[in-house]
Design an enzyme around this catalytic site. Sequence first.
Site, PDB file in Angstrom:
ATOM      1  N   CYS A 382       3.031   2.031  -3.311  1.00  0.00           N
ATOM      2  CA  CYS A 382       2.374   2.138  -4.617  1.00  0.00           C
ATOM      3  C   CYS A 382       2.662   3.497  -5.278  1.00  0.00           C
ATOM      4  CB  CYS A 382       0.883   1.851  -4.485  1.00  0.00           C
ATOM      5  SG  CYS A 382       0.135   1.395  -6.066  1.00  0.00           S
ATOM      6  N   HIS A 508       0.799  -3.165  -1.939  1.00  0.00           N
ATOM      7  CA  HIS A 508       0.246  -2.574  -0.707  1.00  0.00           C
ATOM      8  C   HIS A 508       0.421  -3.558   0.446  1.00  0.00           C
ATOM      9  CE1 HIS A 508      -2.002   0.843  -2.514  1.00  0.00           C
ATOM     10  NE2 HIS A 508      -1.924   0.094  -3.589  1.00  0.00           N
ATOM     11  N   GLU A 510       0.182  -3.006   3.453  1.00  0.00           N
ATOM     12  CA  GLU A 510      -0.702  -2.717   4.591  1.00  0.00           C
ATOM     13  C   GLU A 510      -1.915  -3.645   4.682  1.00  0.00           C
ATOM     14  OE1 GLU A 510      -0.300  -0.844   1.931  1.00  0.00           O
ATOM     15  OE2 GLU A 510      -2.092   0.251   1.317  1.00  0.00           O
TER      16      GLU A 510
HETATM   17  N1  GLN Z   1      -1.980   5.892  -9.494  1.00  0.00           N
HETATM   18  C1  GLN Z   1      -1.017   4.845  -9.470  1.00  0.00           C
HETATM   19  C2  GLN Z   1      -1.364   3.730 -10.434  1.00  0.00           C
HETATM   20  O1  GLN Z   1      -2.500   3.593 -10.834  1.00  0.00           O
HETATM   21  C3  GLN Z   1      -0.845   4.314  -8.062  1.00  0.00           C
HETATM   22  C4  GLN Z   1      -2.058   3.599  -7.574  1.00  0.00           C
HETATM   23  C5  GLN Z   1      -2.048   3.407  -6.068  1.00  0.00           C
HETATM   24  O2  GLN Z   1      -1.306   4.053  -5.351  1.00  0.00           O
HETATM   25  N2  GLN Z   1      -2.906   2.520  -5.578  1.00  0.00           N
HETATM   26  O3  GLN Z   1      -0.512   2.970 -10.783  1.00  0.00           O
END
Ligand code: GLN
Length: 542
Positions: A382, A508, A510
Amino acid sequence: MPKYIFVVGGVMSGLGKGVTAASLAKLLVLSGFRVTCAKIDPYLNVDAGTMNPLIHGEVFVSDDGGETDMDLGTYERFLDQNLTREHNITTGQIYNSVIEGERAGKYLGKCVQIIPHITDEIKHRIQLLAQKTKVDILLIELGGTVGDIEGLPFLEAFRQMRLEIGVDNTLFIHTTLVPVVDPVGEQKTKPTQHSVQELRRIGIQPDIIVVRSKSPLTKDSRKKISLFTSVDVRSVISNHDCPSIYSVPQMLEAEGILDSIFSKMRLRNRSINWGSWKSTAKSFSRPSRSTRIAMVGKYVTLADSYVSINHALLHSGATLGTKTVVEWLDAEKLEGNVTNLHLLDSYDGILVPGGFGTRGSEGKIAAANYAAICGIPYLGICFGFQLAVIAHARHRCGLEHASSSELDQHTPHPVIDLLPEQREIDEIGGSMRLGAHTISLSKGSLANRIYGSLQIQERHRHRFEVNPKYQHRLETGGIRFTGVSDGKKRMECLEIPDHPFYFGTQFHAEFTSRPGTPAPAFLAFVEAANKRKSPGQSIRGH
Ligand code: GLN
């Protein structure tokens, strides 16, 4: 009619109530029952999405886009079930719907009160979940500790449920701690006695006590607890330290917890079918080689902030016969500091996890760039994916001062920008791009080899994304976007073709990793990290 098991905690928080609930649910599933777990969080937030992971632990995202308590991750990993937002009940949700009902005139003429209106809403939600999930048994874990003011309406609702649906259909499990404080090593049962008294004061007599302790509970301690709490000695269960949380179900079973549950709930004894669980659990305690992963982040102090990532790495390690050792590197220390960047050389892999905000982001970009140049296996999740794009834009595409509009609103090159649909949103809670989305992978890519498929579903939680206007320019600079979603308008995976392993994902991975079936992206990353450690071993699909 479904039965309900309530798991409540005493003495102090952090005793692994979630693991106890999940382990118990696992034992019942392995015994052939349909079971699921729910978590109640007695705070006023509607969900965990607005809470600081540094204080509260990770925000776990469910398939349906719920931003939930991290215990739901524990349940998913143990039960291998995909849960929903409805598995996480909070005081905020309960009050929201009661107050909405009041405004709509539902209680016209009545004084709206905690008892019965709030308690009725609690019981309604619990029973609705049992119905919807069609389970034989619903386990409900109450967050916090007995005696907390916030937890009282929930305990009161549980007490009423026992009255309404009967003793055989409800069971109270109290989890406590037996500490050892003196050098002689005597186990102290007094805190347990007191917390059971507290529970009784509000009309709940526990049926089973699960005791956390360093070493197995002695016969004497068991007898004493039984005597003072009126819980039969066979239902005082020792839950002592063991090599891995995945061994807890076996320990509880060996302690006889199932016999106790079956007889108290008048369930016919069923024999347990362990399937592959025992050997999976064993793979976590097998002492073997280790793989060192540098996790570059800002939340360097609380391991719970990234609990699902830690588990995904552990699952992958266990499957590959290695212990993944995660070492946290403070991203800020890598900013403008070449000597510190060289520290990364000694690791087998570098992981930049999800995150928000400016602090530490330059250090993470430096780490992502260093991994690219030095051929160190890299996994970016992410934010870690977005920062890898920025590193690449700056260093290989000539896009000076490229950044994300999250980090620098005046960047000349917003290679990461707000999702267009986010521009109209001004509420913070539950408003990111959340939950499972379908992703198409490019044929023959690393992503395709990792997943062994051309279409996958993964969970999301973000507001920013790769700016499609820069896609071509970025690709000419040498990275490839090999996963896309929402009609190809969203970049989901990136890779660098001639690198030993460089993989970033907007999603994600994970959250869906399970013991025995690790998340493919993590498995491939740990495999590549092992290869860096001992060259000559093959990486799947290469
Ligand atoms: N801050 C970034 C976004 O909002 C990544 C978010 C995250 O890593 N969950 O897109």
